[in-house]
Design a protein around this motif. Structure first.
Motif, PDB file in Angstrom:
ATOM      1  N   MET A   1       0.852  -1.192   0.000  1.00  0.00           N
ATOM      2  CA  MET A   1       0.000   0.000   0.000  1.00  0.00           C
ATOM      3  C   MET A   1       0.888   1.243   0.000  1.00  0.00           C
ATOM      4  O   MET A   1       1.872   1.300   0.729  1.00  0.00           O
ATOM      5  N   ASN A   2       0.535   2.230  -0.854  1.00  0.00           N
ATOM      6  CA  ASN A   2       1.339   3.448  -0.859  1.00  0.00           C
ATOM      7  C   ASN A   2       0.932   4.368   0.295  1.00  0.00           C
ATOM      8  O   ASN A   2      -0.084   4.151   0.967  1.00  0.00           O
ATOM      9  N   GLN A   3       1.727   5.412   0.500  1.00  0.00           N
ATOM     10  CA  GLN A   3       1.499   6.294   1.652  1.00  0.00           C
ATOM     11  C   GLN A   3       0.176   7.042   1.549  1.00  0.00           C
ATOM     12  O   GLN A   3      -0.484   7.288   2.563  1.00  0.00           O
ATOM     13  N   VAL A   4      -0.213   7.424   0.334  1.00  0.00           N
ATOM     14  CA  VAL A   4      -1.455   8.190   0.178  1.00  0.00           C
ATOM     15  C   VAL A   4      -2.653   7.365   0.636  1.00  0.00           C
ATOM     16  O   VAL A   4      -3.507   7.832   1.408  1.00  0.00           O
ATOM     17  N   ASN A   5      -2.729   6.105   0.189  1.00  0.00           N
ATOM     18  CA  ASN A   5      -3.845   5.246   0.589  1.00  0.00           C
ATOM     19  C   ASN A   5      -3.800   4.927   2.079  1.00  0.00           C
ATOM     20  O   ASN A   5      -4.846   4.873   2.751  1.00  0.00           O
ATOM     21  N   ALA A   6      -2.588   4.708   2.590  1.00  0.00           N
ATOM     22  CA  ALA A   6      -2.466   4.431   4.029  1.00  0.00           C
ATOM     23  C   ALA A   6      -2.938   5.631   4.846  1.00  0.00           C
ATOM     24  O   ALA A   6      -3.665   5.489   5.832  1.00  0.00           O
ATOM     25  N   ARG A   7      -2.520   6.821   4.429  1.00  0.00           N
ATOM     26  CA  ARG A   7      -2.927   8.032   5.144  1.00  0.00           C
ATOM     27  C   ARG A   7      -4.451   8.192   5.107  1.00  0.00           C
ATOM     28  O   ARG A   7      -5.073   8.522   6.120  1.00  0.00           O
ATOM     29  N   HIS A   8      -5.035   7.938   3.941  1.00  0.00           N
ATOM     30  CA  HIS A   8      -6.485   8.068   3.809  1.00  0.00           C
ATOM     31  C   HIS A   8      -7.202   7.125   4.774  1.00  0.00           C
ATOM     32  O   HIS A   8      -8.164   7.520   5.462  1.00  0.00           O
ATOM     33  N   GLU A   9      -6.751   5.857   4.834  1.00  0.00           N
ATOM     34  CA  GLU A   9      -7.415   4.879   5.697  1.00  0.00           C
ATOM     35  C   GLU A   9      -7.213   5.217   7.175  1.00  0.00           C
ATOM     36  O   GLU A   9      -8.132   5.063   7.993  1.00  0.00           O
ATOM     37  N   ILE A  10      -6.030   5.683   7.541  1.00  0.00           N
ATOM     38  CA  ILE A  10      -5.755   6.014   8.941  1.00  0.00           C
ATOM     39  C   ILE A  10      -6.584   7.226   9.377  1.00  0.00           C
ATOM     40  O   ILE A  10      -7.172   7.243  10.474  1.00  0.00           O
ATOM     41  N   ILE A  11      -6.657   8.247   8.516  1.00  0.00           N
ATOM     42  CA  ILE A  11      -7.484   9.417   8.843  1.00  0.00           C
ATOM     43  C   ILE A  11      -8.946   9.019   8.941  1.00  0.00           C
ATOM     44  O   ILE A  11      -9.695   9.512   9.799  1.00  0.00           O
ATOM     45  N   ARG A  12      -9.369   8.109   8.040  1.00  0.00           N
ATOM     46  CA  ARG A  12     -10.765   7.653   8.080  1.00  0.00           C
ATOM     47  C   ARG A  12     -11.062   6.974   9.415  1.00  0.00           C
ATOM     48  O   ARG A  12     -12.109   7.219  10.032  1.00  0.00           O
ATOM     49  N   GLU A  13     -10.152   6.133   9.903  1.00  0.00           N
ATOM     50  CA  GLU A  13     -10.367   5.466  11.190  1.00  0.00           C
ATOM     51  C   GLU A  13     -10.309   6.472  12.342  1.00  0.00           C
ATOM     52  O   GLU A  13     -11.059   6.342  13.320  1.00  0.00           O
ATOM     53  N   TRP A  14      -9.431   7.451  12.244  1.00  0.00           N
ATOM     54  CA  TRP A  14      -9.352   8.501  13.261  1.00  0.00           C
ATOM     55  C   TRP A  14     -10.664   9.264  13.346  1.00  0.00           C
ATOM     56  O   TRP A  14     -11.184   9.520  14.438  1.00  0.00           O
ATOM     57  N   ARG A  15     -11.232   9.600  12.198  1.00  0.00           N
ATOM     58  CA  ARG A  15     -12.489  10.349  12.177  1.00  0.00           C
ATOM     59  C   ARG A  15     -13.678   9.512  12.654  1.00  0.00           C
ATOM     60  O   ARG A  15     -14.713  10.062  13.042  1.00  0.00           O
ATOM     61  N   SER A  16     -13.529   8.169  12.598  1.00  0.00           N
ATOM     62  CA  SER A  16     -14.627   7.309  13.045  1.00  0.00           C
ATOM     63  C   SER A  16     -14.696   7.190  14.571  1.00  0.00           C
ATOM     64  O   SER A  16     -15.684   6.687  15.108  1.00  0.00           O
ATOM     65  N   LEU A  17     -13.648   7.658  15.254  1.00  0.00           N
ATOM     66  CA  LEU A  17     -13.662   7.618  16.720  1.00  0.00           C
ATOM     67  C   LEU A  17     -14.681   8.625  17.257  1.00  0.00           C
ATOM     68  O   LEU A  17     -14.970   9.642  16.612  1.00  0.00           O
ATOM     69  N   PRO A  18     -15.213   8.381  18.461  1.00  0.00           N
ATOM     70  CA  PRO A  18     -16.070   9.395  19.096  1.00  0.00           C
ATOM     71  C   PRO A  18     -15.318  10.715  19.220  1.00  0.00           C
ATOM     72  O   PRO A  18     -14.104  10.744  19.430  1.00  0.00           O
ATOM     73  N   LYS A  19     -16.013  11.812  19.064  1.00  0.00           N
ATOM     74  CA  LYS A  19     -15.371  13.120  19.018  1.00  0.00           C
ATOM     75  C   LYS A  19     -14.494  13.383  20.241  1.00  0.00           C
ATOM     76  O   LYS A  19     -13.407  13.961  20.116  1.00  0.00           O
ATOM     77  N   GLU A  20     -14.928  12.906  21.411  1.00  0.00           N
ATOM     78  CA  GLU A  20     -14.162  13.198  22.624  1.00  0.00           C
ATOM     79  C   GLU A  20     -12.836  12.430  22.678  1.00  0.00           C
ATOM     80  O   GLU A  20     -11.971  12.748  23.493  1.00  0.00           O
ATOM     81  N   LEU A  21     -12.658  11.447  21.796  1.00  0.00           N
ATOM     82  CA  LEU A  21     -11.425  10.663  21.779  1.00  0.00           C
ATOM     83  C   LEU A  21     -10.446  11.127  20.707  1.00  0.00           C
ATOM     84  O   LEU A  21      -9.390  10.513  20.521  1.00  0.00           O
ATOM     85  N   ARG A  22     -10.756  12.197  20.022  1.00  0.00           N
ATOM     86  CA  ARG A  22      -9.867  12.684  18.959  1.00  0.00           C
ATOM     87  C   ARG A  22      -9.777  14.214  18.990  1.00  0.00           C
ATOM     88  O   ARG A  22      -9.914  14.882  17.987  1.00  0.00           O
ATOM     89  N   GLN A  23      -9.466  14.725  20.169  1.00  0.00           N
ATOM     90  CA  GLN A  23      -9.413  16.171  20.363  1.00  0.00           C
ATOM     91  C   GLN A  23      -8.003  16.700  20.634  1.00  0.00           C
ATOM     92  O   GLN A  23      -7.698  17.844  20.314  1.00  0.00           O
ATOM     93  N   THR A  24      -7.159  15.872  21.232  1.00  0.00           N
ATOM     94  CA  THR A  24      -5.866  16.390  21.709  1.00  0.00           C
ATOM     95  C   THR A  24      -4.688  15.752  20.963  1.00  0.00           C
ATOM     96  O   THR A  24      -4.809  14.689  20.346  1.00  0.00           O
ATOM     97  N   ASP A  25      -3.532  16.430  21.095  1.00  0.00           N
ATOM     98  CA  ASP A  25      -2.307  15.886  20.495  1.00  0.00           C
ATOM     99  C   ASP A  25      -1.941  14.550  21.145  1.00  0.00           C
ATOM    100  O   ASP A  25      -1.435  13.648  20.477  1.00  0.00           O
TER     101      ASP A  25
END
Length: 214
Positions: A1-25
């Motif tokens: 898998m290239n970096q672009v597709n990996a980044r897309h899938e990782i961001i997609r999973e990050w965005r699928s988390l409940p909002k309170e679990l993806r707020q901080t560094d």
């Protein structure tokens, strides 16, 4: 898998988390550690964690900036798209800005991955060529132990010789005309060229194999 597709899938999973679990560094760093090995993507860097964390922190920074700019319209969850129905003009504009930022980031990442991969392939080719030794032109002076792969024969001829198990110039010199002519795509023209280039007359059984002393 290239970096672009990996980044897309990782961001997609990050965005699928409940909002309170993806707020901080800190949450982004923890998620990066958790998911860094799930998607195998090519990279010259061995530190997948740092690459993934940088992606998440960049996305988080973009999202925070867009939320601040949309403060007058009420905060959005970060999951919306500009094509979603029911958005105000300001919200739609904000989402388009975010999508443009993401597209630019993905394009830059793809360009970087392309150039890194091209350079990696070039370096690998140079290493293979260095390991194989210099390429030589066919000549009567070539030693018998010269590998066939190191001689500038036509690709079709080299493949035919390799397929017949001839690995060295000595092997070629010892094989008969009849055996060479029996090879696929190897005609009388190829035979004449080969014999002349290696300094041997074109006759049957040019040089009988010499048995090695036991």
């Amino acid at each position: 898998m290239n970096q672009v597709n990996a980044r897309h899938e990782i961001i997609r999973e990050w965005r699928s988390l409940p909002k309170e679990l993806r707020q901080t560094d800190e949450q982004a760093a923890a998620f990066a550690m958790q998911i860094k090995d799930k998607y195998k993507f090519s990279s010259d860097s061995a530190d997948r964690y740092q690459i993934v964390k940088d992606w998440l922190l960049r996305y988080l920074s973009i999202t925070r900036g867009l939320e601040r700019s949309a403060g007058g319209e009420g905060k959005m969850s970060g999951d919306e798209k500009s094509t979603d129905p029911g958005l105000s003009a300001a919200e739609r504009k904000t989402l388009r800005s975010r999508e443009a930022e993401e597209a630019i980031a993905e394009h830059e990442s793809a360009q970087k991955a392309f150039h890194e991969n091209r350079e990696r392939l070039r370096e690998e080719r140079l290493r293979r060529e260095a390991a194989a030794g210099p390429m030589l032109y066919p000549a009567p002076e070539l030693p018998d132990d010269t590998p066939v792969g190191n001689v500038r024969f036509a690709t079709r001829m080299r493949k035919a010789l390799h397929a017949a198990g001839m690995k060295s110039i000595g092997d070629v010199r010892e094989v008969s005309d009849a055996a060479l002519l029996s090879l696929p795509d190897f005609g009388s023209g190829s035979l004449s060229y080969l014999r002349e280039a290696l300094g041997l007359p074109s006759t049957d059984g040019v040089r009988p194999k010499i048995k090695k002393p036991t």
